[in-house]
Design a protein around this motif. Structure first.
Motif, PDB file in Angstrom:
ATOM      1  N   THR A   1       0.838  -1.196   0.000  1.00 48.50           N
ATOM      2  CA  THR A   1       0.000   0.000   0.000  1.00 48.50           C
ATOM      3  C   THR A   1       0.873   1.246   0.000  1.00 48.50           C
ATOM      4  O   THR A   1       1.995   1.235   0.496  1.00 48.50           O
ATOM      5  CB  THR A   1      -0.915   0.046   1.242  1.00 48.50           C
ATOM      6  N   ILE A   2       0.323   2.288  -0.580  1.00 44.76           N
ATOM      7  CA  ILE A   2       0.951   3.609  -0.526  1.00 44.76           C
ATOM      8  C   ILE A   2      -0.128   4.594  -0.077  1.00 44.76           C
ATOM      9  O   ILE A   2      -1.325   4.312  -0.182  1.00 44.76           O
ATOM     10  CB  ILE A   2       1.551   4.034  -1.886  1.00 44.76           C
ATOM     11  N   VAL A   3       0.298   5.732   0.438  1.00 47.96           N
ATOM     12  CA  VAL A   3      -0.647   6.744   0.903  1.00 47.96           C
ATOM     13  C   VAL A   3      -0.855   7.762  -0.213  1.00 47.96           C
ATOM     14  O   VAL A   3       0.102   8.357  -0.715  1.00 47.96           O
ATOM     15  CB  VAL A   3      -0.130   7.436   2.180  1.00 47.96           C
ATOM     16  N   VAL A   4      -2.126   7.932  -0.585  1.00 49.44           N
ATOM     17  CA  VAL A   4      -2.501   8.901  -1.613  1.00 49.44           C
ATOM     18  C   VAL A   4      -3.617   9.757  -1.041  1.00 49.44           C
ATOM     19  O   VAL A   4      -4.689   9.251  -0.698  1.00 49.44           O
ATOM     20  CB  VAL A   4      -2.972   8.208  -2.909  1.00 49.44           C
ATOM     21  N   LYS A   5      -3.369  11.042  -0.898  1.00 54.98           N
ATOM     22  CA  LYS A   5      -4.361  11.985  -0.357  1.00 54.98           C
ATOM     23  C   LYS A   5      -4.950  11.470   0.948  1.00 54.98           C
ATOM     24  O   LYS A   5      -6.157  11.341   1.103  1.00 54.98           O
ATOM     25  CB  LYS A   5      -5.464  12.274  -1.379  1.00 54.98           C
ATOM     26  N   SER A   6      -4.076  11.113   1.866  1.00 52.11           N
ATOM     27  CA  SER A   6      -4.437  10.655   3.215  1.00 52.11           C
ATOM     28  C   SER A   6      -5.177   9.326   3.242  1.00 52.11           C
ATOM     29  O   SER A   6      -5.776   8.978   4.254  1.00 52.11           O
ATOM     30  CB  SER A   6      -5.287  11.714   3.938  1.00 52.11           C
ATOM     31  N   SER A   7      -5.157   8.591   2.170  1.00 53.97           N
ATOM     32  CA  SER A   7      -5.810   7.281   2.133  1.00 53.97           C
ATOM     33  C   SER A   7      -4.802   6.227   1.713  1.00 53.97           C
ATOM     34  O   SER A   7      -3.949   6.471   0.842  1.00 53.97           O
ATOM     35  CB  SER A   7      -6.963   7.268   1.132  1.00 53.97           C
ATOM     36  N   CYS A   8      -4.897   5.039   2.310  1.00 54.05           N
ATOM     37  CA  CYS A   8      -4.042   3.926   1.905  1.00 54.05           C
ATOM     38  C   CYS A   8      -4.639   3.274   0.664  1.00 54.05           C
ATOM     39  O   CYS A   8      -5.827   2.961   0.638  1.00 54.05           O
ATOM     40  CB  CYS A   8      -3.945   2.893   3.029  1.00 54.05           C
ATOM     41  N   VAL A   9      -3.805   3.103  -0.342  1.00 54.09           N
ATOM     42  CA  VAL A   9      -4.249   2.507  -1.603  1.00 54.09           C
ATOM     43  C   VAL A   9      -3.406   1.272  -1.852  1.00 54.09           C
ATOM     44  O   VAL A   9      -2.176   1.323  -1.785  1.00 54.09           O
ATOM     45  CB  VAL A   9      -4.088   3.512  -2.771  1.00 54.09           C
ATOM     46  N   GLU A  10      -4.063   0.153  -2.142  1.00 57.08           N
ATOM     47  CA  GLU A  10      -3.348  -1.079  -2.429  1.00 57.08           C
ATOM     48  C   GLU A  10      -2.835  -1.032  -3.870  1.00 57.08           C
ATOM     49  O   GLU A  10      -3.567  -0.661  -4.788  1.00 57.08           O
ATOM     50  CB  GLU A  10      -4.265  -2.289  -2.239  1.00 57.08           C
ATOM     51  N   VAL A  11      -1.554  -1.389  -4.022  1.00 57.28           N
ATOM     52  CA  VAL A  11      -0.930  -1.362  -5.344  1.00 57.28           C
ATOM     53  C   VAL A  11      -0.138  -2.656  -5.550  1.00 57.28           C
ATOM     54  O   VAL A  11       0.079  -3.414  -4.607  1.00 57.28           O
ATOM     55  CB  VAL A  11       0.012  -0.137  -5.492  1.00 57.28           C
ATOM     56  N   SER A  12       0.324  -2.852  -6.769  1.00 59.21           N
ATOM     57  CA  SER A  12       1.148  -4.027  -7.056  1.00 59.21           C
ATOM     58  C   SER A  12       2.523  -3.847  -6.427  1.00 59.21           C
ATOM     59  O   SER A  12       2.921  -2.736  -6.065  1.00 59.21           O
ATOM     60  CB  SER A  12       1.290  -4.208  -8.570  1.00 59.21           C
ATOM     61  N   GLU A  13       3.263  -4.934  -6.331  1.00 59.92           N
ATOM     62  CA  GLU A  13       4.605  -4.862  -5.756  1.00 59.92           C
ATOM     63  C   GLU A  13       5.501  -3.946  -6.595  1.00 59.92           C
ATOM     64  O   GLU A  13       6.256  -3.144  -6.069  1.00 59.92           O
ATOM     65  CB  GLU A  13       5.218  -6.262  -5.663  1.00 59.92           C
ATOM     66  N   ALA A  14       5.381  -4.038  -7.923  1.00 60.57           N
ATOM     67  CA  ALA A  14       6.197  -3.212  -8.808  1.00 60.57           C
ATOM     68  C   ALA A  14       5.876  -1.725  -8.614  1.00 60.57           C
ATOM     69  O   ALA A  14       6.782  -0.885  -8.549  1.00 60.57           O
ATOM     70  CB  ALA A  14       5.981  -3.611 -10.262  1.00 60.57           C
ATOM     71  N   ALA A  15       4.593  -1.395  -8.502  1.00 61.91           N
ATOM     72  CA  ALA A  15       4.202   0.004  -8.297  1.00 61.91           C
ATOM     73  C   ALA A  15       4.699   0.509  -6.949  1.00 61.91           C
ATOM     74  O   ALA A  15       5.159   1.648  -6.823  1.00 61.91           O
ATOM     75  CB  ALA A  15       2.685   0.151  -8.389  1.00 61.91           C
ATOM     76  N   TYR A  16       4.618  -0.344  -5.941  1.00 62.87           N
ATOM     77  CA  TYR A  16       5.091   0.009  -4.599  1.00 62.87           C
ATOM     78  C   TYR A  16       6.575   0.356  -4.631  1.00 62.87           C
ATOM     79  O   TYR A  16       6.997   1.383  -4.121  1.00 62.87           O
ATOM     80  CB  TYR A  16       4.824  -1.156  -3.650  1.00 62.87           C
ATOM     81  N   HIS A  17       7.372  -0.521  -5.241  1.00 63.68           N
ATOM     82  CA  HIS A  17       8.815  -0.292  -5.295  1.00 63.68           C
ATOM     83  C   HIS A  17       9.150   0.930  -6.154  1.00 63.68           C
ATOM     84  O   HIS A  17      10.047   1.715  -5.816  1.00 63.68           O
ATOM     85  CB  HIS A  17       9.548  -1.535  -5.793  1.00 63.68           C
ATOM     86  N   ALA A  18       8.446   1.118  -7.269  1.00 64.50           N
ATOM     87  CA  ALA A  18       8.681   2.288  -8.125  1.00 64.50           C
ATOM     88  C   ALA A  18       8.352   3.574  -7.376  1.00 64.50           C
ATOM     89  O   ALA A  18       9.097   4.568  -7.454  1.00 64.50           O
ATOM     90  CB  ALA A  18       7.844   2.185  -9.397  1.00 64.50           C
ATOM     91  N   TYR A  19       7.257   3.554  -6.618  1.00 62.43           N
ATOM     92  CA  TYR A  19       6.849   4.725  -5.843  1.00 62.43           C
ATOM     93  C   TYR A  19       7.924   5.087  -4.824  1.00 62.43           C
ATOM     94  O   TYR A  19       8.331   6.245  -4.710  1.00 62.43           O
ATOM     95  CB  TYR A  19       5.516   4.444  -5.149  1.00 62.43           C
ATOM     96  N   HIS A  20       8.396   4.104  -4.074  1.00 62.39           N
ATOM     97  CA  HIS A  20       9.384   4.388  -3.045  1.00 62.39           C
ATOM     98  C   HIS A  20      10.751   4.745  -3.633  1.00 62.39           C
ATOM     99  O   HIS A  20      11.483   5.547  -3.049  1.00 62.39           O
ATOM    100  CB  HIS A  20       9.467   3.235  -2.046  1.00 62.39           C
ATOM    101  N   LYS A  21      11.063   4.186  -4.779  1.00 65.25           N
ATOM    102  CA  LYS A  21      12.318   4.556  -5.450  1.00 65.25           C
ATOM    103  C   LYS A  21      12.259   6.027  -5.875  1.00 65.25           C
ATOM    104  O   LYS A  21      13.222   6.777  -5.690  1.00 65.25           O
ATOM    105  CB  LYS A  21      12.548   3.654  -6.665  1.00 65.25           C
ATOM    106  N   ALA A  22      11.118   6.435  -6.403  1.00 62.21           N
ATOM    107  CA  ALA A  22      10.940   7.832  -6.814  1.00 62.21           C
ATOM    108  C   ALA A  22      10.989   8.756  -5.599  1.00 62.21           C
ATOM    109  O   ALA A  22      11.570   9.848  -5.658  1.00 62.21           O
ATOM    110  CB  ALA A  22       9.621   8.009  -7.558  1.00 62.21           C
ATOM    111  N   ARG A  23      10.394   8.333  -4.478  1.00 62.74           N
ATOM    112  CA  ARG A  23      10.426   9.148  -3.256  1.00 62.74           C
ATOM    113  C   ARG A  23      11.853   9.323  -2.746  1.00 62.74           C
ATOM    114  O   ARG A  23      12.246  10.399  -2.329  1.00 62.74           O
ATOM    115  CB  ARG A  23       9.559   8.518  -2.155  1.00 62.74           C
ATOM    116  N   GLU A  24      12.638   8.245  -2.786  1.00 61.61           N
ATOM    117  CA  GLU A  24      14.030   8.329  -2.339  1.00 61.61           C
ATOM    118  C   GLU A  24      14.832   9.258  -3.251  1.00 61.61           C
ATOM    119  O   GLU A  24      15.655  10.036  -2.783  1.00 61.61           O
ATOM    120  CB  GLU A  24      14.671   6.942  -2.290  1.00 61.61           C
TER     121      GLU A  24
END
Length: 124
Positions: free
Chosen positions: A8-31
């Protein structure tokens, strides 16, 4: 027993379930974003930061201000370089322009001109 891990990732104060690839891509972009912010902050020159860090503003201004003498010397050197380039033949000007201003490799320019690379190197 295999466990289905939920990402899951947080989008506009809500937890959204995503795929493993999307999760890792999101956190890589955040880093990457955090790293860029850190670099920008290190190079930042602001009155607020100077005050926060206890830096004397006058000292910082003098330290980062380019000296007028340096600017004059640089301008004179550029004028001399321009005059020297104008004194070259058209072929020599082309060679300098392609290698240094267009960042063309000696190998590529030698092929384009139909001359051996070492000959081109000697002319340079």
């Amino acid at each position: 027993m295999l466990e289905n891990k939920k990402y899951t990732i947080v989008v506009k104060s809500s937890c959204v379930e995503v795929s493993e690839a999307a999760y890792h891509a999101y956190h890589k972009a955040r880093e990457a974003e955090r790293y860029q912010y850190k670099l920008i902050h290190q190079c930042e020159l602001s009155l607020e930061r100077f005050q926060k860090d206890g830096v004397n503003v006058e000292y910082a201004a003098i330290r980062f201000e380019s000296r007028i003498e340096d600017k004059i010397i640089e301008q004179e050197q550029l004028q001399k370089l321009w005059l020297a380039l104008q004194a070259l033949s058209v072929e020599e000007q082309l060679l300098i322009h392609e290698l240094f201003f267009n960042d063309k490799s000696e190998r590529k320019l030698a092929v384009e001109l139909g001359v051996p690379r070492m000959t081109l190197n000697d002319r340079k």
